[in-house]
Design a protein around this motif. Sequence first.
Motif, PDB file in Angstrom:
ATOM      1  N   GLY A 118      40.274  42.798  52.883  1.00 56.55           N
ATOM      2  CA  GLY A 118      40.114  43.242  54.268  1.00 56.55           C
ATOM      3  C   GLY A 118      40.046  42.075  55.236  1.00 56.55           C
ATOM      4  N   ALA A 119      39.271  41.052  54.898  1.00 50.90           N
ATOM      5  CA  ALA A 119      39.139  39.909  55.804  1.00 50.90           C
ATOM      6  C   ALA A 119      40.464  39.197  55.964  1.00 50.90           C
ATOM      7  CB  ALA A 119      38.070  38.951  55.270  1.00 50.90           C
ATOM      8  N   ALA A 120      41.258  39.073  54.887  1.00 49.59           N
ATOM      9  CA  ALA A 120      42.554  38.386  54.971  1.00 49.59           C
ATOM     10  C   ALA A 120      43.516  39.191  55.833  1.00 49.59           C
ATOM     11  CB  ALA A 120      43.115  38.164  53.567  1.00 49.59           C
ATOM     12  N   ARG A 121      43.489  40.527  55.749  1.00 49.50           N
ATOM     13  CA  ARG A 121      44.378  41.317  56.575  1.00 49.50           C
ATOM     14  C   ARG A 121      44.040  41.158  58.048  1.00 49.50           C
ATOM     15  NH1 ARG A 121      43.663  45.335  52.496  1.00 49.50           N
ATOM     16  NH2 ARG A 121      42.237  46.512  53.886  1.00 49.50           N
ATOM     17  N   ARG A 122      42.759  40.843  58.305  1.00 48.88           N
ATOM     18  CA  ARG A 122      42.367  40.622  59.704  1.00 48.88           C
ATOM     19  C   ARG A 122      42.678  39.195  60.161  1.00 48.88           C
ATOM     20  NH1 ARG A 122      37.801  43.463  57.787  1.00 48.88           N
ATOM     21  NH2 ARG A 122      36.628  41.493  57.695  1.00 48.88           N
ATOM     22  N   GLY A 123      43.278  38.396  59.301  1.00 50.40           N
ATOM     23  CA  GLY A 123      43.676  37.043  59.665  1.00 50.40           C
ATOM     24  C   GLY A 123      42.682  35.965  59.261  1.00 50.40           C
ATOM     25  N   GLU A 124      41.677  36.285  58.413  1.00 52.06           N
ATOM     26  CA  GLU A 124      40.681  35.309  57.973  1.00 52.06           C
ATOM     27  C   GLU A 124      40.981  34.853  56.556  1.00 52.06           C
ATOM     28  OE1 GLU A 124      36.849  36.990  58.308  1.00 52.06           O
ATOM     29  OE2 GLU A 124      37.090  37.620  60.408  1.00 52.06           O
ATOM     30  N   THR A 125      40.600  33.615  56.264  1.00 55.51           N
ATOM     31  CA  THR A 125      40.668  33.105  54.894  1.00 55.51           C
ATOM     32  C   THR A 125      39.318  33.354  54.239  1.00 55.51           C
ATOM     33  OG1 THR A 125      42.264  31.406  55.537  1.00 55.51           O
ATOM     34  CG2 THR A 125      41.063  31.070  53.469  1.00 55.51           C
ATOM     35  N   TYR A 126      39.308  34.104  53.131  1.00 55.54           N
ATOM     36  CA  TYR A 126      38.062  34.601  52.552  1.00 55.54           C
ATOM     37  C   TYR A 126      37.962  34.173  51.098  1.00 55.54           C
ATOM     38  CZ  TYR A 126      34.787  38.038  50.636  1.00 55.54           C
ATOM     39  OH  TYR A 126      33.754  38.646  49.995  1.00 55.54           O
ATOM     40  N   SER A 127      36.760  33.689  50.697  1.00 59.25           N
ATOM     41  CA  SER A 127      36.522  33.254  49.308  1.00 59.25           C
ATOM     42  C   SER A 127      35.427  34.105  48.695  1.00 59.25           C
ATOM     43  CB  SER A 127      36.101  31.781  49.260  1.00 59.25           C
ATOM     44  OG  SER A 127      37.125  30.943  49.747  1.00 59.25           O
ATOM     45  N   GLU A 128      35.548  34.376  47.380  1.00 56.48           N
ATOM     46  CA  GLU A 128      34.550  35.158  46.671  1.00 56.48           C
ATOM     47  C   GLU A 128      34.670  34.900  45.172  1.00 56.48           C
ATOM     48  OE1 GLU A 128      35.211  39.339  46.878  1.00 56.48           O
ATOM     49  OE2 GLU A 128      37.349  39.196  46.406  1.00 56.48           O
ATOM     50  N   THR A 129      33.669  35.357  44.437  1.00 56.10           N
ATOM     51  CA  THR A 129      33.703  35.342  42.972  1.00 56.10           C
ATOM     52  C   THR A 129      33.821  36.799  42.530  1.00 56.10           C
ATOM     53  OG1 THR A 129      32.336  33.348  42.870  1.00 56.10           O
ATOM     54  CG2 THR A 129      32.479  34.673  40.885  1.00 56.10           C
ATOM     55  N   TYR A 130      34.882  37.088  41.792  1.00 53.00           N
ATOM     56  CA  TYR A 130      35.172  38.485  41.486  1.00 53.00           C
ATOM     57  C   TYR A 130      35.786  38.555  40.101  1.00 53.00           C
ATOM     58  CZ  TYR A 130      36.441  43.335  42.529  1.00 53.00           C
ATOM     59  OH  TYR A 130      36.542  44.701  42.520  1.00 53.00           O
ATOM     60  N   ARG A 131      35.560  39.716  39.423  1.00 45.02           N
ATOM     61  CA  ARG A 131      36.137  39.914  38.091  1.00 45.02           C
ATOM     62  C   ARG A 131      37.465  40.660  38.223  1.00 45.02           C
ATOM     63  NH1 ARG A 131      34.598  39.706  32.949  1.00 45.02           N
ATOM     64  NH2 ARG A 131      32.433  39.251  33.532  1.00 45.02           N
ATOM     65  N   GLY A 132      38.525  39.954  37.812  1.00 45.45           N
ATOM     66  CA  GLY A 132      39.853  40.566  37.863  1.00 45.45           C
ATOM     67  C   GLY A 132      40.426  40.750  36.465  1.00 45.45           C
ATOM     68  N   THR A 133      41.747  40.836  36.405  1.00 38.83           N
ATOM     69  CA  THR A 133      42.407  41.042  35.110  1.00 38.83           C
ATOM     70  C   THR A 133      42.249  39.839  34.195  1.00 38.83           C
ATOM     71  OG1 THR A 133      44.488  40.203  36.051  1.00 38.83           O
ATOM     72  CG2 THR A 133      44.117  42.590  36.141  1.00 38.83           C
ATOM     73  N   LEU A 134      42.022  38.639  34.742  1.00 38.03           N
ATOM     74  CA  LEU A 134      41.839  37.429  33.939  1.00 38.03           C
ATOM     75  C   LEU A 134      40.372  37.082  33.712  1.00 38.03           C
ATOM     76  CD1 LEU A 134      44.604  35.160  35.549  1.00 38.03           C
ATOM     77  CD2 LEU A 134      44.772  36.587  33.499  1.00 38.03           C
ATOM     78  N   GLY A 135      39.466  37.986  34.138  1.00 34.68           N
ATOM     79  CA  GLY A 135      38.033  37.729  34.019  1.00 34.68           C
ATOM     80  C   GLY A 135      37.452  37.269  35.346  1.00 34.68           C
TER      81      GLY A 135
END
Length: 581
Positions: free
Chosen positions: A119-136
């Motif tokens: 959501g933040a990137a779609r609003r034009g912001e660069t956003y960082s987080e720690t998240y569990r995806g398909t690679l862990g």
Amino acid sequence: MRIPPTRPRSLAGQLFAMQVVLVAAVVAGCALFAYADDRGQAEETARRQTTATATAVARSPAVVAAARSKDPTAALQPYAVSLVGEPGVTFVTIMSPDGTRWTHPQPEEIGRKYLGHTGAARRGETYSETYRGTLGRSVRTVAPVYDRGEVVALVSAGITVERISAQLRGQVTALLGMAGAALALGGAGTYVINARLRRHTHGMNAAELSRMHDYHQAALHAVREGLVMLDGRRRIALVNDGARELLGLGPGAVGTPVADLGLPPSLTGALLSGEPRVDELHLTADRVLVVSTRPVVGGERRGTVVTLRDHTELQALSGELDSERGFSQALRSQAHEAANRLHTVVSLIELGRVKEAVDFATAELELAQVLTDRVVDAVAEPVLAALLLGKAAQANERGVELELTRDSRIDDGVLPPSLPARDLVTMLGNLIDNALEAARGTAVPRVTVTARVDEDAGELLLRVADSGPGVGPDDHDAVFERGWSTRGPGRGLGLALVRQTAHRARGTVALGRGPDGGAEFTVRLPLTPVAPGGTDGPDPVHAPGGTDGPDPVHAAQGANAARGTAGPTPAGFGRGAGAAS
């Protein structure tokens, strides 16, 4: 079978265990802190790296052009795969604004929805987080891709936590190695220190040390004799109550060098000497001390142990013994002379010369009574009168004329309680004894005694002069030092005691030349009472009265001997005394 109770661990052992636990806790805490700090720094580094990668890809013109193409995956998948490597990011995913993946490290995931927040990137912001995806779980950054001010795509770059942990494992291994080395070094240092402590405490535990301290304190304060311990630099390390009293030390004496205590030079020299001393006699301003010293040696010189004993009672016994011997000799002489006189009287009676016998006996009795009355009338103080009569008997035995000057007079009750009788006996008895020794063997052996109260000056005057050779000018000061004597070793204590006793009574002793050419000692003692606490010496009852002369009891014995003898009376005590000799 009864198991004997185990002895508690020594103090050194307890401290060693405590220090090892403390060192281990400190090292473990430091290691955990360093690990947490390194992990935080690693995640922050990963976040900066993913942000830089995502931003760089989003600004690439090729990515913008591919996002406008009909098949973005064909153009962007090879490019995204080329950005992934061992030292860099784990994945780069380029997706449409709605989150549909155009690229992925796993091709089967292309076309599916991106797992994460966009959501933040779609609003034009660069956003960082720690998240569990398909690679862990991964640290990822999502950046927008702009074209003519419009977000046409999203770029996500991430580094998996597993890769971050792999990097940390190498650092943790090095950290644990350093922690182990620190623990080993700390344990070794602690062991060395506690081994030294164990030697100093002799392996005793805390309870034993506490019990020893209690015994030490109890013994230190219970011992009547003085005890002083000096360290290797000749400073007072330990002193008990007895030593404080004997040496006149204040509460801050511990740590003071011996040379700064203000003690007499002979006593200071004995305490500073490196050789052991056994029962040496030393005089302070108010006391006679028996001093013994012994060095404490244990691989190196560690100090000296000094014991002090008050010589008051011993000196008193010595003086009484000398007086007893003198009076015994005088009584034997008196008895011998009395027997001669009695034989004379008996012989005169047997010859029929009764009148001559009565006259002879009457003359002897009258002379003895006159001499006794002369002393008693002049010196009403009973102790001094008894002393003078006793010394007269000794002088007669030694062939010396003992004369009491006509201006001598001391009324009873004149002397204040601050001048105890024993101190007066100490001073006058020693002066007379020394005068008898000096006058003995001279052409006209004579000792002149003056004892009177100077009411104008408010003082008691005691003066003893002899017909001896006198004292040279160079010895006027040394004559009062302990050990000074012209009669061989083992003597020279009497005059030192005279000066000490006079000092205690706040009086003075002066040496001059007498009328017969010999030495003349003059003692002046104030009759005004000394203010309470104004004397440094002991109380009058226990004042150092141990002298070379008699004490009051034995002086009275000598007086009785002189009074009750029918034979020749002591020479002197006024005119006509010479006839008695």
